[in-house]
Motif scaffolding. Structure first.
Motif, PDB file in Angstrom:
ATOM      1  N   THR A  67      46.871  40.590  53.139  1.00 34.64           N
ATOM      2  CA  THR A  67      46.790  41.337  51.886  1.00 34.64           C
ATOM      3  C   THR A  67      47.583  40.635  50.801  1.00 34.64           C
ATOM      4  OG1 THR A  67      46.527  43.410  53.099  1.00 34.64           O
ATOM      5  CG2 THR A  67      47.300  43.577  50.824  1.00 34.64           C
ATOM      6  N   LEU A  68      46.918  40.330  49.691  1.00 31.87           N
ATOM      7  CA  LEU A  68      47.635  39.718  48.562  1.00 31.87           C
ATOM      8  C   LEU A  68      48.405  40.806  47.814  1.00 31.87           C
ATOM      9  CD1 LEU A  68      48.030  37.115  46.798  1.00 31.87           C
ATOM     10  CD2 LEU A  68      46.259  38.034  45.312  1.00 31.87           C
ATOM     11  N   PRO A  69      49.717  40.664  47.690  1.00 34.51           N
ATOM     12  CA  PRO A  69      50.444  41.637  46.868  1.00 34.51           C
ATOM     13  C   PRO A  69      50.184  41.328  45.389  1.00 34.51           C
ATOM     14  CG  PRO A  69      51.964  40.138  48.034  1.00 34.51           C
ATOM     15  CD  PRO A  69      50.588  39.617  48.228  1.00 34.51           C
ATOM     16  N   VAL A  70      49.203  41.985  44.820  1.00 28.46           N
ATOM     17  CA  VAL A  70      48.714  41.623  43.478  1.00 28.46           C
ATOM     18  C   VAL A  70      49.828  41.639  42.443  1.00 28.46           C
ATOM     19  CG1 VAL A  70      47.183  42.417  41.608  1.00 28.46           C
ATOM     20  CG2 VAL A  70      46.317  42.230  43.927  1.00 28.46           C
ATOM     21  N   GLU A  71      50.727  42.617  42.578  1.00 26.16           N
ATOM     22  CA  GLU A  71      51.810  42.729  41.584  1.00 26.16           C
ATOM     23  C   GLU A  71      52.726  41.511  41.574  1.00 26.16           C
ATOM     24  OE1 GLU A  71      52.616  45.104  39.235  1.00 26.16           O
ATOM     25  OE2 GLU A  71      50.594  45.821  39.645  1.00 26.16           O
ATOM     26  N   GLN A  72      52.798  40.797  42.707  1.00 23.82           N
ATOM     27  CA  GLN A  72      53.665  39.601  42.775  1.00 23.82           C
ATOM     28  C   GLN A  72      52.851  38.315  42.738  1.00 23.82           C
ATOM     29  OE1 GLN A  72      55.522  41.073  46.377  1.00 23.82           O
ATOM     30  NE2 GLN A  72      55.537  42.833  44.989  1.00 23.82           N
ATOM     31  N   SER A  73      51.581  38.415  42.396  1.00 22.96           N
ATOM     32  CA  SER A  73      50.696  37.249  42.490  1.00 22.96           C
ATOM     33  C   SER A  73      50.523  36.595  41.128  1.00 22.96           C
ATOM     34  CB  SER A  73      49.326  37.699  42.993  1.00 22.96           C
ATOM     35  OG  SER A  73      48.662  38.395  41.954  1.00 22.96           O
ATOM     36  N   SER A  74      49.733  35.538  41.106  1.00 27.75           N
ATOM     37  CA  SER A  74      49.463  34.847  39.843  1.00 27.75           C
ATOM     38  C   SER A  74      48.592  35.670  38.898  1.00 27.75           C
ATOM     39  CB  SER A  74      48.805  33.492  40.115  1.00 27.75           C
ATOM     40  OG  SER A  74      49.759  32.638  40.715  1.00 27.75           O
ATOM     41  N   VAL A  75      48.085  36.814  39.401  1.00 23.26           N
ATOM     42  CA  VAL A  75      47.411  37.752  38.487  1.00 23.26           C
ATOM     43  C   VAL A  75      48.375  38.105  37.356  1.00 23.26           C
ATOM     44  CG1 VAL A  75      46.491  40.105  38.302  1.00 23.26           C
ATOM     45  CG2 VAL A  75      45.896  38.673  40.279  1.00 23.26           C
ATOM     46  N   LYS A  76      49.664  38.234  37.720  1.00 25.40           N
ATOM     47  CA  LYS A  76      50.679  38.601  36.727  1.00 25.40           C
ATOM     48  C   LYS A  76      50.990  37.445  35.783  1.00 25.40           C
ATOM     49  CE  LYS A  76      50.645  42.545  37.715  1.00 25.40           C
ATOM     50  NZ  LYS A  76      50.367  43.641  36.821  1.00 25.40           N
ATOM     51  N   LYS A  77      50.539  36.229  36.137  1.00 22.34           N
ATOM     52  CA  LYS A  77      50.711  35.090  35.219  1.00 22.34           C
ATOM     53  C   LYS A  77      49.469  34.925  34.354  1.00 22.34           C
ATOM     54  CE  LYS A  77      53.557  32.515  38.540  1.00 22.34           C
ATOM     55  NZ  LYS A  77      53.571  31.330  39.437  1.00 22.34           N
ATOM     56  N   GLY A  78      48.526  35.847  34.492  1.00 22.13           N
ATOM     57  CA  GLY A  78      47.342  35.811  33.632  1.00 22.13           C
ATOM     58  C   GLY A  78      46.117  35.186  34.272  1.00 22.13           C
ATOM     59  N   GLU A  79      46.167  34.897  35.557  1.00 20.44           N
ATOM     60  CA  GLU A  79      44.980  34.312  36.202  1.00 20.44           C
ATOM     61  C   GLU A  79      43.819  35.314  36.157  1.00 20.44           C
ATOM     62  OE1 GLU A  79      44.583  31.200  39.650  1.00 20.44           O
ATOM     63  OE2 GLU A  79      45.141  33.122  40.506  1.00 20.44           O
ATOM     64  N   THR A  80      42.644  34.811  35.856  1.00 21.87           N
ATOM     65  CA  THR A  80      41.487  35.709  35.762  1.00 21.87           C
ATOM     66  C   THR A  80      41.023  36.121  37.158  1.00 21.87           C
ATOM     67  OG1 THR A  80      39.888  33.923  35.897  1.00 21.87           O
ATOM     68  CG2 THR A  80      40.665  34.538  33.674  1.00 21.87           C
ATOM     69  N   LEU A  81      40.224  37.178  37.194  1.00 24.71           N
ATOM     70  CA  LEU A  81      39.658  37.622  38.476  1.00 24.71           C
ATOM     71  C   LEU A  81      38.801  36.512  39.079  1.00 24.71           C
ATOM     72  CD1 LEU A  81      39.038  39.775  40.612  1.00 24.71           C
ATOM     73  CD2 LEU A  81      37.252  40.668  39.101  1.00 24.71           C
ATOM     74  N   ALA A  82      38.013  35.838  38.261  1.00 24.25           N
ATOM     75  CA  ALA A  82      37.134  34.783  38.782  1.00 24.25           C
ATOM     76  C   ALA A  82      37.957  33.639  39.376  1.00 24.25           C
ATOM     77  CB  ALA A  82      36.229  34.261  37.667  1.00 24.25           C
ATOM     78  N   ASP A  83      39.021  33.234  38.687  1.00 24.13           N
ATOM     79  CA  ASP A  83      39.839  32.134  39.223  1.00 24.13           C
ATOM     80  C   ASP A  83      40.579  32.560  40.491  1.00 24.13           C
ATOM     81  OD1 ASP A  83      39.163  30.028  37.555  1.00 24.13           O
ATOM     82  OD2 ASP A  83      40.611  30.615  36.012  1.00 24.13           O
ATOM     83  N   THR A  84      41.021  33.807  40.520  1.00 19.94           N
ATOM     84  CA  THR A  84      41.662  34.296  41.746  1.00 19.94           C
ATOM     85  C   THR A  84      40.659  34.276  42.897  1.00 19.94           C
ATOM     86  OG1 THR A  84      43.184  35.668  40.471  1.00 19.94           O
ATOM     87  CG2 THR A  84      42.887  36.261  42.781  1.00 19.94           C
ATOM     88  N   ALA A  85      39.435  34.711  42.617  1.00 16.48           N
ATOM     89  CA  ALA A  85      38.401  34.732  43.665  1.00 16.48           C
ATOM     90  C   ALA A  85      38.094  33.319  44.156  1.00 16.48           C
ATOM     91  CB  ALA A  85      37.134  35.400  43.120  1.00 16.48           C
ATOM     92  N   LEU A  86      37.948  32.379  43.240  1.00 11.45           N
ATOM     93  CA  LEU A  86      37.639  30.994  43.637  1.00 11.45           C
ATOM     94  C   LEU A  86      38.792  30.398  44.439  1.00 11.45           C
ATOM     95  CD1 LEU A  86      35.916  29.768  40.358  1.00 11.45           C
ATOM     96  CD2 LEU A  86      34.824  30.113  42.592  1.00 11.45           C
ATOM     97  N   THR A  87      40.010  30.763  44.061  1.00 15.94           N
ATOM     98  CA  THR A  87      41.194  30.278  44.785  1.00 15.94           C
ATOM     99  C   THR A  87      41.180  30.797  46.222  1.00 15.94           C
ATOM    100  OG1 THR A  87      42.446  30.202  42.739  1.00 15.94           O
ATOM    101  CG2 THR A  87      43.729  30.316  44.781  1.00 15.94           C
ATOM    102  N   LEU A  88      40.931  32.110  46.357  1.00  9.92           N
ATOM    103  CA  LEU A  88      40.897  32.689  47.704  1.00  9.92           C
ATOM    104  C   LEU A  88      39.726  32.117  48.500  1.00  9.92           C
ATOM    105  CD1 LEU A  88      41.848  36.415  46.958  1.00  9.92           C
ATOM    106  CD2 LEU A  88      43.328  34.563  47.738  1.00  9.92           C
ATOM    107  N   ASN A  89      38.600  31.900  47.834  1.00  8.42           N
ATOM    108  CA  ASN A  89      37.424  31.366  48.517  1.00  8.42           C
ATOM    109  C   ASN A  89      37.701  29.986  49.103  1.00  8.42           C
ATOM    110  OD1 ASN A  89      34.567  31.629  49.203  1.00  8.42           O
ATOM    111  ND2 ASN A  89      34.263  29.907  47.795  1.00  8.42           N
TER     112      ASN A  89
END
Ligand code: ASP
Length: 291
Positions: A67-89
Motif C-alpha cells: 500500500t502506497l501511503p499517499v500522504e507521504q508519497s510524491s503525490v504531495k510533491k505534485g506528481e500527477t495521477l498519470a505519472d504516479t500510475a506509470l511509475t507504479l506500472n
C-alpha cells in the motif's frame, strides 16, 4: 480484464463471483493460489474497510499487498495521477487497486497500466466491489436476491455505493427504491425521496453516510435534525417488513443517518458486510489475477 464498474462484468461472472465468495466466506482456503504475486493499493481517499479488506484478501490468496501511503508519497510533491500510475506500472505489479476522488479516474488509469485495475471507488461514480459484497450479504441471508425489495436511503447524490448497487441489484432481479433528502438526491431522480414510503414493506434497508466531505456545508441541519427527518430510527425501521435487515457500507455517522439501536440491532448485517468484503475481494482478485 479490469473491474471498473458493475458493467465490466457479465451475468455469468457475477454469478461465479457470488459462488466463489460464498466459499471463501465459509473458510475455503486458497493460501497458495497467487504466491509471488504483488497487489498494489493506491488510495487517494480515506478508507478503512475497502483498503484493509483488499489487503487481507490479497494476503489470503498468497499474494503480497503493498500500500502506497499517499500522504507521504510524491503525490504531495505534485506528481500527477498519470505519472504516479506509470511509475507504479514500471514496477510490474500483478494488479492495482485504486480509489480516487474524480469520476472516471480509475478507467483513465487502467488505460495506462499493463496489469488488471480494480475500482475501489471513483468519486461519486462507482464502487463495484461494495455492491458485490452487499449482494452476497443479501443472498446469504435470504437465499436469493431476486424478488427482494431494497430501499437505499440517504445521501444518494454523492454515493458511488448507491450507483453500483442499483445496477447490480436490479440485474439480479431485486426492486431498488432510492430515497433521501431533496438536496441529496441526484437531478436525474426527480419526485423520489420520501424515506418512510421507500422503507415501507422493504426486505432490506441500506442506509448511506452523509458525505460531508463532498457537501461544502450546504446541508444546514442542526444537531439531531437529520436523524429525526431522514435517518433510520427504530420507528422508521418498523415500517419495513418484519424480517427486514439493515445494511450500511460504513463508515457510520451514528446519530445522524442511523440510530445506535438500529446500527446494533439483531437484524443489522453491517459487520457481516465487512466480513463478506474480504471474501468478495478474494473472489474478485482471484478472477482478475487469473491462472
Ligand atoms: N465507504 C463507502 C465509500 O467509500 C461509503 C462512504 O464512504 O460513505 O464510498
Amino acid at each position: 480484464m479490469d473491474l471498473l464498474s458493475i458493467d465490466s462484468l457479465s451475468d455469468e461472472q457475477i454469478a461465479a463471483l457470488l459462488d466463489a465468495a460464498d466459499q471463501f466466506a465459509a473458510g475455503a482456503s486458497a493460501s497458495d493460489r497467487h504466491e509471488g504475486r504483488i497487489v498494489f493499493n493506491l488510495f487517494y481517499e480515506n478508507s478503512t474497510r475497502t483498503l484493509m479488506s483488499f489487503a487481507a484478501a490479497a494476503a489470503r490468496l498468497g499474494a503480497t499487498p503493498l500500500t502506497l501511503p499517499v500522504e507521504q508519497s510524491s503525490v504531495k510533491k505534485g506528481e500527477t495521477l498519470a505519472d504516479t500510475a506509470l511509475t507504479l506500472n514500471a514496477m510490474r505489479p500483478d494488479a492495482l487497486v485504486l480509489r480516487h476522488g474524480a469520476n472516471g479516474s480509475v478507467a483513465a488509469v487502467a488505460e495506462l497500466m499493463d496489469c488488471p485495475v480494480l475500482n475501489a471507488g471513483d468519486g461519486t461514480n462507482e464502487h463495484p466491489t461494495q455492491a458485490l459484497l452487499d449482494a452476497l450479504t443479501l443472498r446469504q441471508h435470504f437465499g436469493r436476491v431476486e424478488g427482494l425489495t431494497v430501499a437505499i436511503c440517504g445521501d444518494i447524490r454523492h454515493s458511488r455505493v448507491a450507483r453500483s448497487n442499483r445496477k447490480l441489484l436490479e440485474r439480479l432481479g431485486a426492486t431498488v427504491r432510492l430515497a433521501g433528502p431533496p438536496s441529496l438526491l441526484p437531478d436525474e431522480l426527480p419526485g423520489r425521496g420520501e424515506i418512510g414510503a421507500a422503507i415501507g414493506g422493504a426486505d432490506a434497508v441500506m442506509m448511506l453516510r452523509v458525505q460531508r466531505e463532498r457537501l461544502h456545508g450546504e446541508l444546514g441541519d442542526g444537531p439531531g435534525e437529520y436523524l429525526a427527518r431522514y435517518g433510520l430510527t427504530a420507528e422508521r425501521l418498523a415500517r419495513a417488513a418484519p424480517h427486514a435487515v439493515v445494511l450500511h457500507p460504513g463508515p457510520l455517522n451514528r446519530g445522524v443517518e442511523i440510530a445506535d439501536e438500529v446500527a446494533d440491532h439483531p437484524r443489522s448485517l453491517i459487520l457481516r458486510q465487512v466480513a463478506n468484503g474480504v471474501a468478495m475481494r478474494m473472489a474478485v482478485l482471484d478472477l482478475l489475477l487469473g491462472a
